[in-house]
Scaffold this motif. Structure first.
Motif, PDB file in Angstrom:
ATOM      1  N   PHE A   1      -6.846   1.149  -0.462  1.00  0.00           N
ATOM      2  CA  PHE A   1      -5.874   1.696  -1.397  1.00  0.00           C
ATOM      3  C   PHE A   1      -6.240   1.256  -2.812  1.00  0.00           C
ATOM      4  N   LEU A   2      -6.474   2.216  -3.691  1.00  0.00           N
ATOM      5  CA  LEU A   2      -6.759   1.915  -5.089  1.00  0.00           C
ATOM      6  C   LEU A   2      -5.434   1.707  -5.803  1.00  0.00           C
TER       7      LEU A   2
ATOM      8  N   VAL B   1      -1.759  -8.840   0.540  1.00  0.00           N
ATOM      9  CA  VAL B   1      -1.350  -8.448   1.894  1.00  0.00           C
ATOM     10  C   VAL B   1      -0.240  -9.361   2.396  1.00  0.00           C
ATOM     11  N   ALA B   2      -0.363 -10.679   2.182  1.00  0.00           N
ATOM     12  CA  ALA B   2       0.673 -11.624   2.623  1.00  0.00           C
ATOM     13  C   ALA B   2       2.000 -11.335   1.933  1.00  0.00           C
TER      14      ALA B   2
END
Length: 121
Positions: A17-18, A45-46
């Motif tokens: 994902f940009l 992500v976390a």
């Protein structure tokens, strides 16, 4: 393997994902990632996993809840308990509705009320 191409790695299978970020955000993420000994990607992500947890219910918690339904001697107390449980669900990010039937079957309506689920049928 096709000539000139390297074999696929596990990372090739992940969604990519940009993302455009406002000025300064990248630096703030980098600083927090360094504090947590993570890459920027792992930090992002976390953070997203914390804010957007998977839509599931803890099975142990569900078992404890079902055990709590046993032992009511009066219908009024039982109905009040179910109302309290539904009120608690309504205040969380997990919008479950509990609907116990006369025959002891307990139905869970995830992310909707019973009325909304019935209208779809």
């Amino acid at each position: 393997m096709i000539m000139g191409r390297s074999p696929k790695t596990p990372n090739d299978e992940l969604d990519k994902f940009l993302l455009r970020m406002p000025d300064g955000l990248r630096d703030r993420i980098k600083a927090v990632a360094d504090e947590n000994n993570r890459s920027m990607n792992a930090e992002i992500v976390a953070t997203l996993e914390t804010i957007y947890p998977p839509k599931s219910m803890d099975v142990k918690l569900l078992a404890e809840f079902l055990d709590s339904l046993v032992g009511f001697s009066d219908d009024e107390g039982y109905a009040a308990y179910i109302a309290t449980v539904n009120d608690a669900f309504a205040k969380t990010k997990h919008h479950w509705t509990v609907d116990p039937a006369w025959d002891g079957v307990v139905k869970f309506y995830p992310y909707a009320t019973k009325e909304k689920s019935d209208k779809k049928d």
